[in-house]
Every structure is written in C-alpha cells, then in structure tokens.
Design a protein around this motif. Structure first.
Motif, PDB file in Angstrom:
ATOM      1  N   TYR A  43       0.240  -1.121   0.335  1.00 12.22           N
ATOM      2  CA  TYR A  43       0.265   0.180   0.145  1.00 12.22           C
ATOM      3  C   TYR A  43       0.549   1.179   0.149  1.00 12.22           C
ATOM      4  CZ  TYR A  43      -3.556   3.119   1.414  1.00 12.22           C
ATOM      5  OH  TYR A  43      -4.275   4.052   1.572  1.00 12.22           O
ATOM      6  N   SER A  44       0.694   1.745  -0.936  1.00 16.11           N
ATOM      7  CA  SER A  44       1.745   2.793  -0.691  1.00 16.11           C
ATOM      8  C   SER A  44       0.792   4.689  -1.253  1.00 16.11           C
ATOM      9  CB  SER A  44       2.372   3.112  -1.599  1.00 16.11           C
ATOM     10  OG  SER A  44       3.388   4.240  -1.679  1.00 16.11           O
ATOM     11  N   ALA A  45       0.966   6.029  -2.030  1.00 19.18           N
ATOM     12  CA  ALA A  45       0.804   6.995  -2.327  1.00 19.18           C
ATOM     13  C   ALA A  45       1.357   7.381  -2.966  1.00 19.18           C
ATOM     14  CB  ALA A  45      -0.432   7.743  -1.471  1.00 19.18           C
ATOM     15  N   LEU A  46       0.600   8.679  -3.780  1.00 18.95           N
ATOM     16  CA  LEU A  46       1.121   9.090  -4.920  1.00 18.95           C
ATOM     17  C   LEU A  46       0.950  10.645  -4.409  1.00 18.95           C
ATOM     18  CD1 LEU A  46       0.386   8.107  -8.510  1.00 18.95           C
ATOM     19  CD2 LEU A  46       2.406   7.612  -7.269  1.00 18.95           C
ATOM     20  N   CYS A  47       2.243  11.393  -4.137  1.00 19.80           N
ATOM     21  CA  CYS A  47       2.302  12.743  -3.382  1.00 19.80           C
ATOM     22  C   CYS A  47       2.498  14.164  -4.454  1.00 19.80           C
ATOM     23  CB  CYS A  47       2.615  12.921  -1.816  1.00 19.80           C
ATOM     24  SG  CYS A  47       2.227  12.301  -0.957  1.00 19.80           S
ATOM     25  N   ARG A  48       1.565  15.082  -4.328  1.00 23.13           N
ATOM     26  CA  ARG A  48       2.743  16.352  -5.076  1.00 23.13           C
ATOM     27  C   ARG A  48       3.438  17.054  -4.606  1.00 23.13           C
ATOM     28  NH1 ARG A  48       0.036  17.180  -9.897  1.00 23.13           N
ATOM     29  NH2 ARG A  48      -2.257  16.419  -9.828  1.00 23.13           N
ATOM     30  N   GLU A  49       4.498  17.627  -5.254  1.00 23.25           N
ATOM     31  CA  GLU A  49       5.776  17.984  -4.586  1.00 23.25           C
ATOM     32  C   GLU A  49       5.332  18.936  -3.014  1.00 23.25           C
ATOM     33  OE1 GLU A  49       8.350  17.675  -5.100  1.00 23.25           O
ATOM     34  OE2 GLU A  49       8.860  17.636  -6.752  1.00 23.25           O
ATOM     35  N   SER A  50       3.920  19.420  -2.649  1.00 18.01           N
ATOM     36  CA  SER A  50       3.464  20.433  -1.369  1.00 18.01           C
ATOM     37  C   SER A  50       2.832  19.488  -0.579  1.00 18.01           C
ATOM     38  CB  SER A  50       2.391  20.470  -1.771  1.00 18.01           C
ATOM     39  OG  SER A  50       1.440  19.928  -2.134  1.00 18.01           O
ATOM     40  N   GLY A  51       3.347  17.573  -1.025  1.00 12.55           N
ATOM     41  CA  GLY A  51       3.219  16.910  -0.172  1.00 12.55           C
ATOM     42  C   GLY A  51       1.205  16.390   0.096  1.00 12.55           C
TER      43      GLY A  51
ATOM     44  N   THR B 167      -2.035  15.997   3.499  1.00 14.28           N
ATOM     45  CA  THR B 167      -0.587  15.306   3.594  1.00 14.28           C
ATOM     46  C   THR B 167      -1.295  13.297   3.799  1.00 14.28           C
ATOM     47  OG1 THR B 167       0.563  15.492   5.199  1.00 14.28           O
ATOM     48  CG2 THR B 167       0.351  16.915   3.499  1.00 14.28           C
ATOM     49  N   PRO B 168      -0.517  12.404   3.842  1.00 12.95           N
ATOM     50  CA  PRO B 168      -0.181  11.482   4.283  1.00 12.95           C
ATOM     51  C   PRO B 168      -0.520  11.450   5.762  1.00 12.95           C
ATOM     52  CG  PRO B 168       1.002  11.542   2.352  1.00 12.95           C
ATOM     53  CD  PRO B 168       0.778  12.387   2.518  1.00 12.95           C
ATOM     54  N   LEU B 169       0.696  12.599   6.766  1.00 15.86           N
ATOM     55  CA  LEU B 169       0.793  12.096   7.781  1.00 15.86           C
ATOM     56  C   LEU B 169      -0.575  13.184   8.348  1.00 15.86           C
ATOM     57  CD1 LEU B 169       4.808  14.388   8.309  1.00 15.86           C
ATOM     58  CD2 LEU B 169       3.868  12.047   8.088  1.00 15.86           C
ATOM     59  N   GLU B 170      -0.489  14.340   7.813  1.00 15.09           N
ATOM     60  CA  GLU B 170      -2.123  14.500   8.237  1.00 15.09           C
ATOM     61  C   GLU B 170      -3.371  13.530   8.408  1.00 15.09           C
ATOM     62  OE1 GLU B 170      -2.107  19.120   7.107  1.00 15.09           O
ATOM     63  OE2 GLU B 170      -2.758  17.276   5.941  1.00 15.09           O
ATOM     64  N   SER B 171      -3.445  12.172   7.075  1.00 15.27           N
ATOM     65  CA  SER B 171      -4.616  11.273   6.906  1.00 15.27           C
ATOM     66  C   SER B 171      -4.368  10.189   7.429  1.00 15.27           C
ATOM     67  CB  SER B 171      -4.540  11.335   5.600  1.00 15.27           C
ATOM     68  OG  SER B 171      -4.626  12.232   4.892  1.00 15.27           O
ATOM     69  N   GLY B 172      -3.180  10.826   8.470  1.00 12.61           N
ATOM     70  CA  GLY B 172      -3.423   8.355   9.214  1.00 12.61           C
ATOM     71  C   GLY B 172      -1.825   8.440   8.673  1.00 12.61           C
TER      72      GLY B 172
ATOM     73  N   LEU C 297       7.382  16.890   3.181  1.00 10.85           N
ATOM     74  CA  LEU C 297       6.754  16.051   4.706  1.00 10.85           C
ATOM     75  C   LEU C 297       7.663  16.036   5.556  1.00 10.85           C
ATOM     76  CD1 LEU C 297       4.939  13.211   2.401  1.00 10.85           C
ATOM     77  CD2 LEU C 297       3.363  14.353   3.316  1.00 10.85           C
ATOM     78  N   ALA C 298       9.072  15.644   5.276  1.00  8.12           N
ATOM     79  CA  ALA C 298      10.284  15.593   5.964  1.00  8.12           C
ATOM     80  C   ALA C 298      10.289  17.273   7.080  1.00  8.12           C
ATOM     81  CB  ALA C 298      11.466  15.555   5.582  1.00  8.12           C
ATOM     82  N   ARG C 299       9.945  18.609   6.169  1.00 13.40           N
ATOM     83  CA  ARG C 299       8.799  19.871   6.643  1.00 13.40           C
ATOM     84  C   ARG C 299       7.493  19.503   7.948  1.00 13.40           C
ATOM     85  NH1 ARG C 299       9.815  22.732   2.678  1.00 13.40           N
ATOM     86  NH2 ARG C 299       7.896  22.433   2.156  1.00 13.40           N
TER      87      ARG C 299
END
Length: 368
Positions: free
Chosen positions: A88-96, A251-256, A274-276
């Motif tokens: 399971y994975s995700a595609l992200c924009r440069e914005s995260g 972002t994935p970090l906000e979405s669990g 995402l690192a930031r």
C-alpha cells in the motif's frame, strides 16, 4: 443515467441480477442488489460477498529503471518488495498533498500500480510527466483487465475448487499467477473489507463467465455485493476512501498514513514537504469517531468542540455490524487523541461522539 459513463465488463451481469446502478468514478456501477445493503454487508462478514471492482485502474511499469521510477513516484519503499508481494502506498504532489492512494505489485520483471478510477487520467499524466527522466515505460492496461473481489471468512472455501493452486500458500498482501475456472488470473490476497479474501485480476473477456461460475459453484455461501456494502465494510475498518478522506489538500501525515511514508529511502515526490511537516508537526489529523447516541453521521456534517465547528465528517455510516454510527473527519491535532469528546451536528441537533482509533469492527477474518 448511463450516458457518458463507462461500463465494466460485468455490467450485463449486474443488470441481470437486478442491481440498482449509480454513477461512480465515471462508471455505471451497482450500489446494491435486491437483497439490500445491510444483507450484503452481513453476508461478507459471515460468509462471502462477490464485488465487481473492475473500475480500478492498472498501470504496468517496465524497463531497466522501473524500480527507480516507482521509488520516485510513491512515498513507500518498494525496494524491499519480493516478487509476489503487494504494498500500500500513495502518490503525492511536491506540496505533500495526496494525488492518490494505490497498491504496488512486484513481478519478476515489472511492477503494476493499481489506482483509483476517479484519478486515472490525473494519475497517468503525473506518472508520465516524471517518467521522462527514467529508462522506464508506463502502460495503462485498465480497459483490458477486470477485477473481481471475493471477500469474507469463507472466501478460501468458495474459491479453492476453482483455482489451480493452494490458496493457503498465498499470504496477506501476497499474490500468485495461475488459473481460476480455467482463465488466466492474478490471485491477490488483498481487499477493502476487513475480511479474508482475494482479488482476481483477469482479462476483461473472461470476467462474465468467471462471475457466473463463482455464484453458481458457491451456492448459498456467496452472493453479489455492491458499492453500498463496500463503503460500510471499509468504514467499519477505518479504511480511507480517496475523494472523501484523502485528497490533495491533506498530506499522508495528516491523513493517518504516516506509516507508509519512508523518508529514509531517499528522494521522492513530496519528500521535502513531508519531512518539514514531520519536523514541525501537523495542525490537523484525520480521526475516527463513534457516536454515543444513535445517528447517521453523513459526509459534510459539522464536527464540533462545544459550540464551535472544528471540522466536518468526511465519511460516515450507521454500522450494520455494531449498531451505532461511526465515521471519520479532520479535527485540530489537540482534539485527535482517543477518547476525546466531540460532537456531530446532525440536522439541528449535536450528537455526542468520541474519537476512536480504527478499526471500529475488530472481529474480521483477515489472515495477516
């Protein structure tokens, strides 16, 4: 209703079974059969349900730098996948922000990315834009492939007589290639219901015969299930749905989904953002909640802290298995802890709710 909508290879089968058809992700899809959503939901929890998920997209990635391209596009680390394993994975924009969530399948000489139908055009454009920098080729096979999901605690029993392999040798998030009812198939131990089961990738021309044979050979143990049951089943597990719970504004970090973000693997699209964000912390989180009183928490209803609206329901259902309302939504981080009391504005009433870490339903038959 069907004007301008795509049809899956199983469209005629749904009509023959009396399904109620609705627009979904650009397709005309069955939301329920004459048995009704609750009966279909319970059949999956207790026996076996058969779903048409052929609207999903399948994109093959081939070439000397196939792995490097997958690593650049996705947030999880595909380098450790063995042949026959899915991730399971995700595609992200440069914005995260999340472009899509997806599955990555590893074959001996290529990868397959399984994407959401509603994002197919957007995903392909994003992948192709970044594939230019790699010695790899993308092939959209979505129209050639049908996907049937056999889900429920009896899935192995129903499917075993039709396959040419031992299903017990296929572990969770693993797959094998063989034949099902004589048709070439990829048999994957994956699903979206919280129950044991398999997803069968077959050529579009074989789908109708396989669908009918599964229903005929399975007898009373199996029945068709539509989008309504699929939604209530996944919600009881707290599985996110793109377009409701996941989108480019979060972002994935906000979405669990921080557990799939592998910052240590090196550069990938969205990594810097995402690192930031991980270092600074997130200001909002996607949480699960359960209603303390009876109610149906529909998407769009306000989530409240006292008299203040702090977010909205992204997905919700009156759980057929549990008998109370459950849902998901974004709230400020300080309200995201399990046990936090919030409210759901349902019409002109505020129904008390409690933040609950998914899954809500814990009796599923998945064999991890």
């Amino acid at each position: 209703m069907s004007e301008g909508l795509r049809k899956t290879p199983l469209h005629a089968e749904h009509l023959a079974l009396g399904a109620k058809m609705v627009p979904f992700a650009g397709y005309e899809m069955p939301v329920q059969y004459p048995t009704g959503i609750t009966a279909e939901h319970r059949r999956v929890r207790e026996s076996v349900g058969l779903f048409d998920v052929s609207h999903m997209g399948e994109v093959e990635v081939r070439g000397p730098q196939a792995l490097e391209l997958v690593q650049r596009l996705t947030v999880n680390d595909a380098s450790g996948l063995s042949v026959g394993q899915a991730q399971y994975s995700a595609l992200c924009r440069e914005s995260g922000g999340v472009i899509d969530d997806l599955l990555v399948y590893r074959f001996p000489h290529h990868f397959m990315l399984v994407i959401n139908a509603s994002n197919r055009t957007k995903d392909l454009a994003w992948m192709e834009e970044h594939a230019r920098d790699f010695d790899a080729e993308l092939t959209d096979r979505s129209d050639d492939v049908a996907l049937l999901a056999v889900q429920g605690p009896g899935a192995t029993r129903v499917l075993s007589p039709l396959v040419d392999q031992e299903l017990d040798t296929i572990g969770y998030y693993r797959f094998a290639q063989g034949r099902v009812a004589g048709a070439p198939a990829l048999v994957s131990r994956t699903g979206y219901t919280g129950e044991d089961g398999f997803e069968l990738y077959v050529e579009a021309g074989d789908a109708g015969r396989l669908w009918r044979e599964l229903l005929e050979r399975g007898g009373d143990d199996i029945g068709p299930a539509g989008l309504g049951a699929r939604d209530s089943l996944r919600l009881e597990m707290g599985y996110a749905l793109y377009g409701n719970d996941l989108d480019e504004d979060h972002t994935p970090l906000e979405s669990g989904l921080g557990w799939i973000v592998k910052l240590q693997k090196g550069d990938f699209l969205g990594r810097d953002a995402l690192a930031r964000q991980k270092e600074e912390g997130v200001s909002r989180k996607l949480v699960g909640f359960r209603l303390v009183e009876r109610g149906f928490p529909r998407p769009g209803y306000a989530l409240t802290d006292g008299d203040t609206a702090v977010g909205s329901v992204t997905s919700g259902v009156l759980s057929p298995s549990l008998g109370f309302g459950v849902g998901m939504g974004y709230v400020p981080t300080e309200l995201a802890g399990a046990g936090t009391e919030i409210g759901v504005q349902i019409r002109n009433r505020t129904i008390p709710a409690v933040v609950h870490r998914p899954p809500f339903y814990t009796e599923g038959s998945i064999k991890r």
